[in-house]
Design a protein around this motif. Structure first.
Motif, PDB file in Angstrom:
ATOM      1  N   LYS A   3       0.830  -1.206   0.000  1.00 28.07           N
ATOM      2  CA  LYS A   3       0.000   0.000   0.000  1.00 28.07           C
ATOM      3  C   LYS A   3       0.865   1.257   0.000  1.00 28.07           C
ATOM      4  N   ILE A   4       1.980   1.198   0.717  1.00 37.72           N
ATOM      5  CA  ILE A   4       2.885   2.353   0.774  1.00 37.72           C
ATOM      6  C   ILE A   4       3.495   2.604  -0.602  1.00 37.72           C
ATOM      7  N   VAL A   5       3.943   1.529  -1.250  1.00 40.39           N
ATOM      8  CA  VAL A   5       4.513   1.651  -2.594  1.00 40.39           C
ATOM      9  C   VAL A   5       3.493   2.214  -3.563  1.00 40.39           C
ATOM     10  N   LYS A   6       2.253   1.716  -3.480  1.00 36.03           N
ATOM     11  CA  LYS A   6       1.183   2.196  -4.365  1.00 36.03           C
ATOM     12  C   LYS A   6       0.916   3.678  -4.147  1.00 36.03           C
ATOM     13  N   ALA A   7       0.915   4.105  -2.877  1.00 38.25           N
ATOM     14  CA  ALA A   7       0.670   5.511  -2.563  1.00 38.25           C
ATOM     15  C   ALA A   7       1.757   6.398  -3.150  1.00 38.25           C
ATOM     16  N   PHE A   8       3.033   5.956  -3.050  1.00 37.03           N
ATOM     17  CA  PHE A   8       4.128   6.737  -3.601  1.00 37.03           C
ATOM     18  C   PHE A   8       4.055   6.818  -5.125  1.00 37.03           C
ATOM     19  N   LYS A   9       3.589   5.748  -5.761  1.00 38.58           N
ATOM     20  CA  LYS A   9       3.440   5.768  -7.217  1.00 38.58           C
ATOM     21  C   LYS A   9       2.398   6.797  -7.628  1.00 38.58           C
ATOM     22  N   LEU A  10       1.325   6.890  -6.852  1.00 31.59           N
ATOM     23  CA  LEU A  10       0.285   7.877  -7.160  1.00 31.59           C
ATOM     24  C   LEU A  10       0.809   9.293  -6.979  1.00 31.59           C
ATOM     25  N   ILE A  11       1.575   9.502  -5.916  1.00 27.29           N
ATOM     26  CA  ILE A  11       2.129  10.831  -5.675  1.00 27.29           C
ATOM     27  C   ILE A  11       3.079  11.210  -6.808  1.00 27.29           C
ATOM     28  N   GLY A  12       3.806  10.194  -7.313  1.00 32.07           N
ATOM     29  CA  GLY A  12       4.722  10.438  -8.417  1.00 32.07           C
ATOM     30  C   GLY A  12       4.020  10.643  -9.743  1.00 32.07           C
ATOM     31  N   ASN A  13       2.730  10.364  -9.792  1.00 32.93           N
ATOM     32  CA  ASN A  13       1.923  10.550 -10.999  1.00 32.93           C
ATOM     33  C   ASN A  13       0.715  11.403 -10.617  1.00 32.93           C
ATOM     34  N   PRO A  14       0.883  12.723 -10.528  1.00 35.27           N
ATOM     35  CA  PRO A  14      -0.192  13.582 -10.005  1.00 35.27           C
ATOM     36  C   PRO A  14      -1.495  13.508 -10.797  1.00 35.27           C
ATOM     37  N   SER A  15      -1.406  13.330 -12.115  1.00 37.22           N
ATOM     38  CA  SER A  15      -2.637  13.242 -12.906  1.00 37.22           C
ATOM     39  C   SER A  15      -3.450  12.020 -12.500  1.00 37.22           C
ATOM     40  N   LYS A  16      -2.762  10.896 -12.334  1.00 44.18           N
ATOM     41  CA  LYS A  16      -3.450   9.677 -11.904  1.00 44.18           C
ATOM     42  C   LYS A  16      -4.025   9.850 -10.509  1.00 44.18           C
ATOM     43  N   LEU A  17      -3.294  10.526  -9.637  1.00 42.57           N
ATOM     44  CA  LEU A  17      -3.781  10.767  -8.284  1.00 42.57           C
ATOM     45  C   LEU A  17      -5.070  11.584  -8.302  1.00 42.57           C
ATOM     46  N   VAL A  18      -5.119  12.636  -9.119  1.00 42.57           N
ATOM     47  CA  VAL A  18      -6.322  13.470  -9.210  1.00 42.57           C
ATOM     48  C   VAL A  18      -7.505  12.650  -9.722  1.00 42.57           C
ATOM     49  N   VAL A  19      -7.273  11.838 -10.747  1.00 40.02           N
ATOM     50  CA  VAL A  19      -8.344  11.000 -11.287  1.00 40.02           C
ATOM     51  C   VAL A  19      -8.846  10.028 -10.233  1.00 40.02           C
ATOM     52  N   ARG A  20      -7.918   9.431  -9.480  1.00 44.93           N
ATOM     53  CA  ARG A  20      -8.323   8.494  -8.432  1.00 44.93           C
ATOM     54  C   ARG A  20      -9.129   9.193  -7.335  1.00 44.93           C
ATOM     55  N   LEU A  21      -8.664  10.351  -6.887  1.00 46.59           N
ATOM     56  CA  LEU A  21      -9.389  11.096  -5.855  1.00 46.59           C
ATOM     57  C   LEU A  21     -10.767  11.520  -6.350  1.00 46.59           C
ATOM     58  N   ASN A  22     -10.844  11.917  -7.604  1.00 48.12           N
ATOM     59  CA  ASN A  22     -12.123  12.324  -8.180  1.00 48.12           C
ATOM     60  C   ASN A  22     -13.137  11.184  -8.110  1.00 48.12           C
ATOM     61  N   SER A  23     -12.680   9.954  -8.405  1.00 46.30           N
ATOM     62  CA  SER A  23     -13.580   8.799  -8.403  1.00 46.30           C
ATOM     63  C   SER A  23     -13.895   8.300  -7.004  1.00 46.30           C
ATOM     64  N   CYS A  24     -13.148   8.793  -5.997  1.00 48.25           N
ATOM     65  CA  CYS A  24     -13.343   8.331  -4.614  1.00 48.25           C
ATOM     66  C   CYS A  24     -14.117   9.322  -3.758  1.00 48.25           C
ATOM     67  N   GLY A  25     -14.813  10.261  -4.410  1.00 46.30           N
ATOM     68  CA  GLY A  25     -15.683  11.156  -3.657  1.00 46.30           C
ATOM     69  C   GLY A  25     -15.119  12.530  -3.377  1.00 46.30           C
ATOM     70  N   PHE A  26     -13.978  12.851  -3.985  1.00 42.14           N
ATOM     71  CA  PHE A  26     -13.365  14.151  -3.734  1.00 42.14           C
ATOM     72  C   PHE A  26     -13.428  15.059  -4.963  1.00 42.14           C
ATOM     73  N   ALA A  27     -14.412  14.838  -5.819  1.00 42.17           N
ATOM     74  CA  ALA A  27     -14.501  15.561  -7.084  1.00 42.17           C
ATOM     75  C   ALA A  27     -14.597  17.072  -6.901  1.00 42.17           C
ATOM     76  N   LYS A  28     -15.272  17.511  -5.843  1.00 39.34           N
ATOM     77  CA  LYS A  28     -15.493  18.939  -5.669  1.00 39.34           C
ATOM     78  C   LYS A  28     -14.231  19.694  -5.260  1.00 39.34           C
ATOM     79  N   LEU A  29     -13.153  18.948  -5.008  1.00 47.24           N
ATOM     80  CA  LEU A  29     -11.881  19.608  -4.697  1.00 47.24           C
ATOM     81  C   LEU A  29     -11.265  20.261  -5.930  1.00 47.24           C
ATOM     82  N   PHE A  30     -11.668  19.803  -7.109  1.00 45.08           N
ATOM     83  CA  PHE A  30     -10.994  20.207  -8.333  1.00 45.08           C
ATOM     84  C   PHE A  30     -11.921  21.008  -9.239  1.00 45.08           C
ATOM     85  N   SER A  31     -11.397  22.079  -9.809  1.00 50.77           N
ATOM     86  CA  SER A  31     -12.169  22.814 -10.807  1.00 50.77           C
ATOM     87  C   SER A  31     -12.338  21.933 -12.036  1.00 50.77           C
TER      88      SER A  31
END
Length: 306
Positions: A3-31
């Protein structure tokens, strides 16, 4: 550790991180603009050009942000669109509505025929088909419909026309062509009232076959590319009412930069399906990719509407 490795990979890929957060209920964080730039980068691995878009998928993102006319919401509402389309081309092309409800538990199944279709009015995918009411699994249908009713569909890919559509449930007459034994889609890509291409979806209800998409030009010449699904092994026959569907599509798409107009042909008659402003939400590649540019050339962008 995984899980730690996966989290670091997401941080290293900000676009993927935003897409993942958007699908997990945090869509309103982003314009809308920021999210679409991230999603496009994640899918296509290149920067989204909103300043001077060239391809079809780029221009779809531009239209989501800057072509926001209030009437578009009525046109994508699966209940209201029927009235809109009937006003434009006549109610003989409308699949009969058997009922409309705000909640699943309000549905009176005793009043419905043996075969029917349930749809949510505000999304894509909120669909339940009943071919035999005596075998209908009400609980499974309830779970699927309630999930769709609670889904904020707009936030998935920022398709603006859906943002203010009222979530409801409609029941429609079940339709099946006696020859194809399915309700086959004929989806016309229209640009300022002109049909440039279409695709036919087949095997959509098969449990053993992947859905097939076959693209054609306005003269029904098969086009040599794929987009989202493979071509059918046997090329779909030209529909009997091809010219009529083209004519109706052009009428419904007049003065709109781009909209996909969907029709069904069932037992020799034409029925309206839906209006779609963002085919595949503009995030599915064309193969080969030059067709992305070909379709993009057909979109003439209007003035921005904010």
């Amino acid at each position: 550790m995984k899980k730690i490795v996966k989290a670091f990979k997401l941080i290293g890929n900000p676009s993927k991180l935003v897409v993942r957060l958007n699908s997990c209920g945090f869509a309103k964080l982003f314009s809308d603009s920021f999210f679409l730039r991230c999603e496009y980068k994640h899918v296509f691995d290149k920067k989204l050009n909103l300043e001077d878009p060239k391809t079809y998928n780029e221009k779809i993102q531009w239209l989501k942000l800057y072509d926001r006319k209030p009437e578009y919401s009525r046109m994508v509402d699966k209940y209201e669109a029927k009235k809109y389309v009937a006003e434009k081309i006549g109610d003989e092309y409308i699949i009969p509505t058997l009922g409309v409800w705000d909640k699943f538990d309000d549905i009176d199944f005793n009043s419905l025929p043996s075969q029917f279709v349930l749809k949510c009015t505000h999304d894509s995918g909120g669909l339940v088909i009943c071919k035999d009411k005596s075998k209908f699994d009400v609980e499974t249908a309830r779970k699927k419909i309630n999930w769709s009713l609670n889904r904020k569909y707009f936030y998935a890919h920022r398709e603006w026309p859906y943002k203010n559509v009222r979530p409801r449930i409609i029941a429609e007459r079940y339709m099946e062509d006696s020859v194809t034994e399915e309700l086959r889609d004929y989806k016309f890509f229209c640009f300022d009232g002109q049909v440039k291409a279409l695709f036919i979806a087949s095997d959509r209800t098969s449990v053993t076959e992947e859905t097939k998409f076959d693209f054609f030009d306005a003269d029904y010449t098969h086009l040599p590319f794929t987009n989202g699904h493979p071509n059918a092994a046997i090329q779909p026959a030209k529909p009997q009412n091809f010219e009529l569907m083209k004519k109706l599509s052009q009428k419904l798409s007049s003065n709109i930069p781009h909209v996909r107009v969907d029709f069904y042909e069932c037992n020799g008659k034409v029925y309206f399906g839906e209006l779609t402003f963002s085919h595949w939400s503009g995030i599915v590649p064309f193969d080969p990719p030059e067709w992305d540019k070909t379709f993009g050339d057909w979109i003439k962008l209007p003035e921005k509407v904010k």
